[in-house]
Design a protein around this motif. Sequence first.
Motif, PDB file in Angstrom:
ATOM      1  N   ARG A  60      39.060  -3.219  23.077  1.00 38.53           N
ATOM      2  CA  ARG A  60      37.780  -2.403  21.885  1.00 38.53           C
ATOM      3  C   ARG A  60      38.085  -1.834  21.020  1.00 38.53           C
ATOM      4  O   ARG A  60      39.077  -0.609  21.000  1.00 38.53           O
ATOM      5  CB  ARG A  60      36.900  -2.566  22.470  1.00 38.53           C
ATOM      6  N   ASP A  61      38.522  -2.232  19.268  1.00 44.05           N
ATOM      7  CA  ASP A  61      38.210  -1.914  18.141  1.00 44.05           C
ATOM      8  C   ASP A  61      37.297  -0.500  17.731  1.00 44.05           C
ATOM      9  O   ASP A  61      37.204   0.295  17.163  1.00 44.05           O
ATOM     10  CB  ASP A  61      38.212  -2.114  17.101  1.00 44.05           C
ATOM     11  N   TYR A  62      35.905  -0.847  18.087  1.00 44.25           N
ATOM     12  CA  TYR A  62      34.223  -0.549  18.098  1.00 44.25           C
ATOM     13  C   TYR A  62      33.553  -0.468  19.238  1.00 44.25           C
ATOM     14  O   TYR A  62      33.806  -1.294  20.395  1.00 44.25           O
ATOM     15  CB  TYR A  62      33.589  -1.180  17.317  1.00 44.25           C
ATOM     16  N   ARG A  63      33.029   0.645  19.898  1.00 46.00           N
ATOM     17  CA  ARG A  63      32.268   0.605  20.691  1.00 46.00           C
ATOM     18  C   ARG A  63      31.034   0.450  20.329  1.00 46.00           C
ATOM     19  O   ARG A  63      30.649  -0.187  21.411  1.00 46.00           O
ATOM     20  CB  ARG A  63      32.112   2.283  20.724  1.00 46.00           C
ATOM     21  N   VAL A  64      30.398   0.045  18.925  1.00 48.11           N
ATOM     22  CA  VAL A  64      29.244  -0.308  18.593  1.00 48.11           C
ATOM     23  C   VAL A  64      29.491  -1.156  17.456  1.00 48.11           C
ATOM     24  O   VAL A  64      30.091  -0.973  17.003  1.00 48.11           O
ATOM     25  CB  VAL A  64      28.451   0.329  19.039  1.00 48.11           C
ATOM     26  N   ALA A  65      29.218  -2.445  17.712  1.00 49.22           N
ATOM     27  CA  ALA A  65      28.766  -3.391  16.222  1.00 49.22           C
ATOM     28  C   ALA A  65      27.644  -3.932  16.001  1.00 49.22           C
ATOM     29  O   ALA A  65      27.016  -4.686  17.173  1.00 49.22           O
ATOM     30  CB  ALA A  65      30.318  -3.978  15.890  1.00 49.22           C
ATOM     31  N   GLY A  66      26.889  -3.625  14.736  1.00 45.55           N
ATOM     32  CA  GLY A  66      25.827  -4.258  14.574  1.00 45.55           C
ATOM     33  C   GLY A  66      25.076  -4.517  13.461  1.00 45.55           C
ATOM     34  O   GLY A  66      26.270  -4.469  11.842  1.00 45.55           O
ATOM     35  N   VAL A  67      24.087  -5.256  13.221  1.00 50.01           N
ATOM     36  CA  VAL A  67      23.384  -5.370  11.687  1.00 50.01           C
ATOM     37  C   VAL A  67      22.238  -4.876  11.581  1.00 50.01           C
ATOM     38  O   VAL A  67      21.476  -4.720  12.528  1.00 50.01           O
ATOM     39  CB  VAL A  67      22.737  -6.999  11.561  1.00 50.01           C
ATOM     40  N   PHE A  68      22.069  -3.897   9.884  1.00 57.50           N
ATOM     41  CA  PHE A  68      21.163  -3.722  10.408  1.00 57.50           C
ATOM     42  C   PHE A  68      20.251  -4.506   9.287  1.00 57.50           C
ATOM     43  O   PHE A  68      20.959  -5.042   7.876  1.00 57.50           O
ATOM     44  CB  PHE A  68      20.287  -2.597   9.525  1.00 57.50           C
ATOM     45  N   ALA A 269      33.092  -8.869  13.394  1.00 53.45           N
ATOM     46  CA  ALA A 269      33.380  -7.508  14.275  1.00 53.45           C
ATOM     47  C   ALA A 269      32.825  -7.829  16.329  1.00 53.45           C
ATOM     48  O   ALA A 269      33.515  -6.959  16.241  1.00 53.45           O
ATOM     49  CB  ALA A 269      32.234  -6.248  13.560  1.00 53.45           C
ATOM     50  N   THR A 270      31.976  -8.169  16.493  1.00 51.02           N
ATOM     51  CA  THR A 270      31.314  -8.786  18.026  1.00 51.02           C
ATOM     52  C   THR A 270      32.545  -8.890  19.193  1.00 51.02           C
ATOM     53  O   THR A 270      32.127  -8.877  19.958  1.00 51.02           O
ATOM     54  CB  THR A 270      30.694  -9.651  17.884  1.00 51.02           C
ATOM     55  N   PRO A 271      33.537  -9.464  18.765  1.00 51.01           N
ATOM     56  CA  PRO A 271      34.274  -9.053  19.609  1.00 51.01           C
ATOM     57  C   PRO A 271      35.174  -8.575  19.928  1.00 51.01           C
ATOM     58  O   PRO A 271      36.101  -8.273  21.217  1.00 51.01           O
ATOM     59  CB  PRO A 271      34.944 -10.877  19.374  1.00 51.01           C
ATOM     60  N   ARG A 272      35.005  -7.362  18.438  1.00 48.02           N
ATOM     61  CA  ARG A 272      36.689  -6.313  18.883  1.00 48.02           C
ATOM     62  C   ARG A 272      34.988  -5.185  19.245  1.00 48.02           C
ATOM     63  O   ARG A 272      36.221  -4.069  19.074  1.00 48.02           O
ATOM     64  CB  ARG A 272      36.050  -6.612  17.936  1.00 48.02           C
ATOM     65  N   ALA A 273      33.978  -5.168  19.456  1.00 45.32           N
ATOM     66  CA  ALA A 273      32.398  -4.174  19.479  1.00 45.32           C
ATOM     67  C   ALA A 273      32.481  -4.430  21.377  1.00 45.32           C
ATOM     68  O   ALA A 273      32.511  -5.945  21.595  1.00 45.32           O
ATOM     69  CB  ALA A 273      32.144  -4.689  18.878  1.00 45.32           C
ATOM     70  N   GLY A 274      32.098  -3.195  22.255  1.00 41.64           N
ATOM     71  CA  GLY A 274      31.263  -3.454  23.523  1.00 41.64           C
ATOM     72  C   GLY A 274      31.921  -2.443  24.603  1.00 41.64           C
ATOM     73  O   GLY A 274      32.973  -1.648  24.078  1.00 41.64           O
ATOM     74  N   LEU A 275      31.414  -2.127  25.792  1.00 39.76           N
ATOM     75  CA  LEU A 275      31.776  -2.278  26.126  1.00 39.76           C
ATOM     76  C   LEU A 275      33.488  -1.948  26.862  1.00 39.76           C
ATOM     77  O   LEU A 275      33.533  -3.821  28.166  1.00 39.76           O
ATOM     78  CB  LEU A 275      30.745  -1.526  27.896  1.00 39.76           C
TER      79      LEU A 275
END
Length: 467
Positions: A60-68, A269-275
């Motif tokens: 994963r590239d990102y631990r977390v990805a989200g929208v505010f 970003a979502t497919p590149r983020a997570g656990l």
Amino acid sequence: MKIRNRALSALPLVLTLAAACGDGDTTGAGGMGGEGAGGSAGGDAVTSFEVTLENVTPARDYRVAGVFNTAVGESMPGPLFPEKSFEFRVGALPGDRLSFTTMFGQSNDLFYAPDGAGIALYDASGKPVSGDVTDQVLLWDAGTEANEEPGAGPNQAPRQSGPNTGAPDPDNTVRLVDDGYTYPAVEEVIRVTVTPEPGNEFTIRITNMSEVGTLMPEGGEPAAVPLSPGLFVVHTMDNPLFTVGQAYPDNGLEAQAEDGNPMMLHEGATPRAGLTSPAAPGVAVVHGSGAPLFKSGEADRGKGLEMLAEDGNPSALAEALEAEVGGESGISSVLVYNTPVGASMPGPLLPGATFSFTVTARPGERLSFASMLGQSNDLFFAPSEQGIALFDASGEPVSGDVSDQVTIWDAGTEANQWPGVGPDQAPRQAGPQMGADDPTDQVRPVDDGYLYPASNQMLKVTITPAR
């Protein structure tokens, strides 16, 4: 961390398991490899099955990805107006950094973001950062649309007839804004604060500091500066969303910077983020009807599932189950699997690695197993309480991918923390049984408000009968 009928475990943590589960054999006292003591009775032919558990978790590239996108106190998504704030929460470890994007609303394609390094969430000594970090936020030109006077341009979001109405920017590189117009200081428009929370979590707050008169365009009326919904990511890589001096990426930055719409950025970003997590050594059981490991909605039985789910150690559960082989529980055999294929020592199942073991069964029998999700407090991979049927309705052996029958379960023995960062999770806790008790004392599919990949995106399970 409820301890039932056993002493406090002093066994190694899941990510440093060595010989806690034996010497690497995959045969328990119940004789999974053959007809062991108390094995299945009856004259039905025995079939051998090879079972493989492969950790298919991607990098994963990102631990977390989200929208505010919704201001504090509001019920609907929308722009952030003066004195209002966006707020969101992230989990992070030392070395992690925060990046985000939000459009400078009175512009053609300008946005606020940190530089390519992002904002460190821990200082050099490993202490969580706290306070105002606005001095690390900059105003960027996305290079996607020619700039007009801020607050007055007809092709800027508040005044344009629709998206993408402006002329292309002759310089298509992402850069600090420098177009000859006058802009307010960053801190006159936006304030960003970081507040550490328990469990290695942080609350991020973005506040609109502008007011009518922050912009004084020659070609328009005094104006405030709305800020748009945006994207956030937690990362360790440099330049997670754009690279200064290079052409704007085709990742949705244009829609964010021109229209205040972060959804294309988020989709990318979502497919590149997570656990990303190892799975721990586990226990496998061949059985008839019944639920040998747990029942959904009931408390853990105190036979070793807690140790498996919290510490990645299946030995106590295997021992308890072996004592039931041939009894009323319908268990015919038990084994521990603990050594990845190609490894010489027991250990966790890292991404790309496989556990493989062989079981024997007769028509009507089923397979249950359990392995800890390593980056958790007390989560484990397992089929439903009834297990996986090893034969179809006609008595033919099952073959193929059965990953869709596996779920991520919560053992209900320890309170959950942000997956992959919680201080009481096995890779980071000082010793076994460090976390607070789970207020919901029930085994259940995980549903704690945190985001997890689907089980079949982490663990691929296949069953192959011997021919």
